[in-house]
Design a protein around this motif. Sequence first.
Motif, PDB file in Angstrom:
ATOM      1  N   GLU A   1       4.770   4.820  -5.256  1.00 41.44           N
ATOM      2  CA  GLU A   1       5.382   5.075  -3.948  1.00 41.44           C
ATOM      3  C   GLU A   1       6.873   5.365  -4.061  1.00 41.44           C
ATOM      4  OE1 GLU A   1       4.225   2.031  -4.850  1.00 41.44           O
ATOM      5  OE2 GLU A   1       6.177   1.041  -5.007  1.00 41.44           O
ATOM      6  N   LYS A   2       7.446   5.008  -5.230  1.00 38.55           N
ATOM      7  CA  LYS A   2       8.887   5.211  -5.398  1.00 38.55           C
ATOM      8  C   LYS A   2       9.215   6.644  -5.775  1.00 38.55           C
ATOM      9  CE  LYS A   2       8.331   1.470  -7.999  1.00 38.55           C
ATOM     10  NZ  LYS A   2       7.422   0.502  -7.354  1.00 38.55           N
TER      11      LYS A   2
ATOM     12  N   PHE B   1       0.849  -1.195   0.000  1.00 36.90           N
ATOM     13  CA  PHE B   1       0.000   0.000   0.000  1.00 36.90           C
ATOM     14  C   PHE B   1       0.885   1.246   0.000  1.00 36.90           C
ATOM     15  CE2 PHE B   1       0.562  -0.479   4.525  1.00 36.90           C
ATOM     16  CZ  PHE B   1       0.388  -1.837   4.743  1.00 36.90           C
ATOM     17  N   PRO B   2       0.294   2.424  -0.189  1.00 35.87           N
ATOM     18  CA  PRO B   2       1.099   3.627  -0.440  1.00 35.87           C
ATOM     19  C   PRO B   2       2.005   4.045   0.717  1.00 35.87           C
ATOM     20  CG  PRO B   2      -1.166   3.990  -1.077  1.00 35.87           C
ATOM     21  CD  PRO B   2      -1.132   2.685  -0.357  1.00 35.87           C
ATOM     22  N   ARG B   3       2.975   4.856   0.352  1.00 38.69           N
ATOM     23  CA  ARG B   3       3.882   5.444   1.330  1.00 38.69           C
ATOM     24  C   ARG B   3       3.142   6.495   2.149  1.00 38.69           C
ATOM     25  NH1 ARG B   3       9.386   8.003  -0.878  1.00 38.69           N
ATOM     26  NH2 ARG B   3       9.794   9.618   0.652  1.00 38.69           N
ATOM     27  N   GLY B   4       2.241   7.209   1.493  1.00 39.33           N
ATOM     28  CA  GLY B   4       1.427   8.168   2.231  1.00 39.33           C
ATOM     29  C   GLY B   4       1.501   9.573   1.687  1.00 39.33           C
TER      30      GLY B   4
END
Lengths: 367, 516
Positions: free
Chosen positions: A156-157, A74-77
């Motif tokens: 997310e990268k 899931f996403p980094r945020g």
Amino acid sequence: MRYLDQTAIEHIAIGAAFLGTGGGGDPYIGKLMALSAIEKNGPVKLYSVDEIADDDFFIPAAMMGAPSVLVEKFPRGDEFVKVFQKLAQYLGKEKIAGTYPMEAGGVNSMIPIVVAAQLGLPLIDCDGMGRAFPELQMVTFHLDGISATPMAITDEKGNIGIFETIDNKWTERIARTATVEMGASSLVSLYPTTGAQIKQSGVHHIVTLSEKIGEIIASKDQEVNDKLQNLLKLVEGYELFQGKIVDVIRETKGGFNLGKMNLEGIESYKNDQMKVHFQNENLLAEKNEQVVAMTPDLICLVDYETLLPVTTESLKYGKRVRVIGLPAHEKWRTAKGIETAGPKYFGYEYEYTPIEELVKKEVAEHV
Amino acid sequence: MYKIGIDVGGTNTDAILLDHNSQLIYSVKSPTSLDIKTGIEQSLQQLLEGANIDKTKITHAMLGTTQCTNAIVERKKLARVGVIRLGYPATASVLPYTAWPADMIDKLSGNYAIAHGGYEYDGQLLSALDQEEITKLLEEWRGQVESIAIVGVFSSIKNDQELQVREWIQEVYGEEFPISCSSLIGSVGLIERENATILNAALCKVIETTTQGFVQALQAEGIFDVAVYLCQNDGTLMSIDYAKQFPILTIACGPTNSIRGASYLSQIQNTMVLDVGGTTSDIGVLQDGFPRESSVAVEVGDIRTNFRMPDIISVGLGGGSIVRVNDDKITVGPDSVGYKISEEALVFGGSTLTTTDIAVCLGLADVGDSTLVAHIDEAFAKAVQEEISSLLEQAIDKMKTSSEDVSLVLVGGGGIIVPDKIRGVSTIVKSEYGGVANAIGASIAQISGQYEQIYIYSKEPRQESLKDAQNKAVKQAVLAGALEDTIELVEVEETPLAYHPENATRLKVKVVGKMV
């Protein structure tokens, strides 16, 4: 204007997953992200469509990708903010007045709450579907000729891109390819819209409707049958079936989760059968070989006991469910709406017939 | 040669002795003690005294225990856990311990880090491990954590990073330091797998004392040269060394043992099992002799997890359930007189009307003094029985996979309260030894191994993928103490992944074999 707190988010997550008709991803991860975001940044303001200015500018935020990937990666945020700001910058807009969900579904009802909390923006009480659909052009804005692009996409990268496409189906094709490369899940901001466009082309009050649905389903002091009656009344829906899943046949084709399930009737539906066809979302329901509901009308599966929505990923032999059908928003019932998301688009050779008529016909034949 | 099986339940500790043909030769039931260990020692002592056999001929000893479940529910004896999630920059939007009960986080110390690592859905690298980052973390945590949980994004596809980090931890903290790798514990679903792994890590001290206690109890009876096993919740056994690595797999082994024991006693492989205790009844389903697995995320002590658990429904109905009449409506349970039944039920001279009294009144059972229930109106007793039947009918129906009538194997001490006819049930099979079915289940269990991975069928054809997964599962089973040439494949589960252009499928296989 009102504030969305933790309880509201819990209810919206349930209600949106219900309207997600089996698709739209795992409601659990989406909910945890939204709850974490408001815990950090405080409750989110919800504006009704009547409260926004016509010439203000709004950008929806959404996740694209495979629900089965999202439960693991899931996403980094901070992608939400990045992709949102990237698009605002590209558009040359200094002030974005708010955000809203693209679709009502497990994850995508929650992502805009995360964005709103992180950026201190209000959330607008509308979406572009009134349900969940698998492709980017399947939104009511598209039906009114609004362009999906410029759109921004990120992972997310930190990879980030802007697309300008010649039409919305191309947006879908290109964004999907990029999403697969990004690890089968991405964050997107698209369909930038003015307040006037939202008023004209959005599905209004969907956040509030989701919340009300969630409230009924989560209520602990009602019998399941009372809950069901209240729910059907609220959404103007029909209980189509009660049954047990006896078979689920799946295949992956062109990046979609296709399949069908067979249900065997229980209780008052004993001796009846139902087949539900799905492509991420539930698209067609046949009772005893006769179609009783079809896309773009909503076919919602809920747990027999708790009425909690059942996603297509969690379908399993032996699960007891109720099948509920609801009429789609009127925008979907136009010629363009049916062309975009009707049975033929998904490869079912049926003329679209509204659920009210199918149900009436079925009742008449039974009598 | 003999086998000993002990099942520590909430109320009773049952102990049994089987001969080389797995025939039951002796059984005892004694109350479960507060410290559990004393109860085990007592029942073991009674068993050996009563059976009067040559102790040197005991070759195997099996223990089914609820201690790990209790430790989580009661938040007791849990280790301080450090959580290393490998996945940065992904996954930071939901941190470890999100949505956990606050008192549980306190007990576990709440230490966590999101470090670089993890894989994409197709096995490509998400980000590379950074040894310096991990070493620095371990220095920070020195003395603060007693156990570590490692969780990698998509470690179910490739778990070499988790294993690498485990090695680094052992280099810094020593070989004996307890470490739990998520890829060996749960399935796809990072949060749920992480939660299960944290719980597993937290149980390292509990399982240590439990296994030690059992071995010591055996030794105190002069039993030294035995293979000692613990029961897992899938109806198979694990060696002590394996149990120390995977204590969480003992959770819910009690109902599983009853189901397995019922299968053994009835000689039926596919059936539904009803285990009636004093306060609750468990209903489970046997598929090819093993309990059906639950398909939903299961909460353990209010924490959402996804490790395999038996699909069990519990109903608040047992031999001690209290019968009441409210506004002419008869209710049965869910409250019960529990272990006080021998004082409180009418047939034992007490003043509470229980389901056992109804059974005695209707002549279904012969316990206590039947004259004490002679005054009960037969029509009323039948109405109560109808209510019991309806409670069971509903619960059984929930577990069915088709609308056809099922056959039911009835076990457990409270079985006397079950009427001969239940709607939806074709036959009810009972056994003389149904009361100790759980201990029998504990002692006949086999050894299992599981493996789960995402395979790309277009690159590695289905047959080859299946073979690879099976080989890896066999290795797991051998590690857990199975005889390699007895191992059979018992379960295959395939789930295709969306968005993957090349027909990627998550494949899960399970094998079982006889004990060494």
